[in-house]
Design a protein around this motif. Structure first.
Motif, PDB file in Angstrom:
ATOM      1  N   UNK A 141      -0.280  10.104 -15.030  1.00 21.60           N
ATOM      2  CA  UNK A 141      -0.521   9.165 -13.942  1.00 21.60           C
ATOM      3  C   UNK A 141      -0.372   9.816 -12.589  1.00 21.60           C
ATOM      4  N   UNK A 142      -0.020   9.005 -11.600  1.00 19.19           N
ATOM      5  CA  UNK A 142       0.224   9.522 -10.254  1.00 19.19           C
ATOM      6  C   UNK A 142       1.526   8.917  -9.727  1.00 19.19           C
ATOM      7  N   UNK A 143       2.174   9.663  -8.840  1.00 21.76           N
ATOM      8  CA  UNK A 143       3.351   9.145  -8.163  1.00 21.76           C
ATOM      9  C   UNK A 143       2.922   8.681  -6.783  1.00 21.76           C
ATOM     10  N   UNK A 144       3.413   7.506  -6.407  1.00 19.85           N
ATOM     11  CA  UNK A 144       3.105   6.888  -5.124  1.00 19.85           C
ATOM     12  C   UNK A 144       4.361   6.838  -4.270  1.00 19.85           C
ATOM     13  N   UNK A 145       4.209   6.884  -2.962  1.00 22.18           N
ATOM     14  CA  UNK A 145       5.348   6.769  -2.050  1.00 22.18           C
ATOM     15  C   UNK A 145       5.359   7.919  -1.072  1.00 22.18           C
ATOM     16  N   UNK A 146       6.510   8.616  -1.027  1.00 19.06           N
ATOM     17  CA  UNK A 146       6.635   9.804  -0.191  1.00 19.06           C
ATOM     18  C   UNK A 146       7.512  10.801  -0.939  1.00 19.06           C
TER      19      UNK A 146
ATOM     20  N   UNK B 103       0.856  -1.179   0.000  1.00 20.37           N
ATOM     21  CA  UNK B 103       0.000   0.000   0.000  1.00 20.37           C
ATOM     22  C   UNK B 103       0.893   1.230   0.000  1.00 20.37           C
ATOM     23  N   UNK B 104       0.659   2.116  -0.995  1.00 24.82           N
ATOM     24  CA  UNK B 104       1.424   3.352  -1.116  1.00 24.82           C
ATOM     25  C   UNK B 104       0.463   4.518  -1.302  1.00 24.82           C
ATOM     26  N   UNK B 105       0.847   5.661  -0.770  1.00 27.22           N
ATOM     27  CA  UNK B 105       0.039   6.867  -0.835  1.00 27.22           C
ATOM     28  C   UNK B 105       0.321   7.647  -2.115  1.00 27.22           C
TER      29      UNK B 105
END
Length: 155
Positions: A23-28, A13-15
């Motif tokens: 698209x979207x970037x996930x992580x931090x 699970x990534x934010x």
């Protein structure tokens, strides 16, 4: 706040930390991975958490997918050979990019349609100074052909 660690070869699970046109970037803010636009669930927005699988795309960049592969790091599975080239075989593992099985990892010559019992692990060897994501190493496949496959009984 917990620190995100993006792990190759696993579902996690990534934010969503950033939305872009493609698209979207996930992580931090420190470590991010792209989830392409066609994979982004409808209505997803910044700060939402998504469950994704991380692998490397055809340009060897880390990428996320909402799809679940037939095989993850540390597992074994019977996969079908989708293609054979002069560098090795490619296995269908349920993602857009097929999984590469080099000739040196094959116990017998394979052809499209054959089934192989394979194990997937992460290659932790050095990839050089130019690696954009040193924590995300390459997949390696340990494989043997099963023809006929003793697991499924199919030729």
């Amino acid at each position: 706040m917990r620190e995100t660690m993006i792990e190759l070869g696993k579902r996690q699970k990534l934010k969503i930390v950033k939305e872009v046109e493609f698209g979207v970037y996930l992580g931090d803010e420190k470590e991010k991975v792209l989830l392409p636009k066609k994979q982004v669930p409808e209505g997803a927005k910044k700060d939402d958490e998504l469950e994704v699988f991380i692998y490397r795309d055809s340009s060897d960049r880390p990428i996320a997918t909402v799809r679940t592969p037939k095989l993850m790091a540390g597992e074994t599975a019977v996969l079908s050979v989708s293609d054979v080239t002069d560098i090795g075989a490619f296995l269908d593992w349920g993602l857009e990019k097929d999984l590469f099985l080099p000739f040196k990892q094959q116990t017998a010559k394979v052809k499209p349609g054959d089934e192989c019992l394979v194990a997937l692990y992460i290659d932790k060897s050095s990839r050089g100074k130019g690696d954009p994501a040193p924590a995300l190493k390459k997949f390696k496949v340990v494989g043997g052909v099963c023809q006929p496959c003793p697991v499924t009984g199919r030729d």
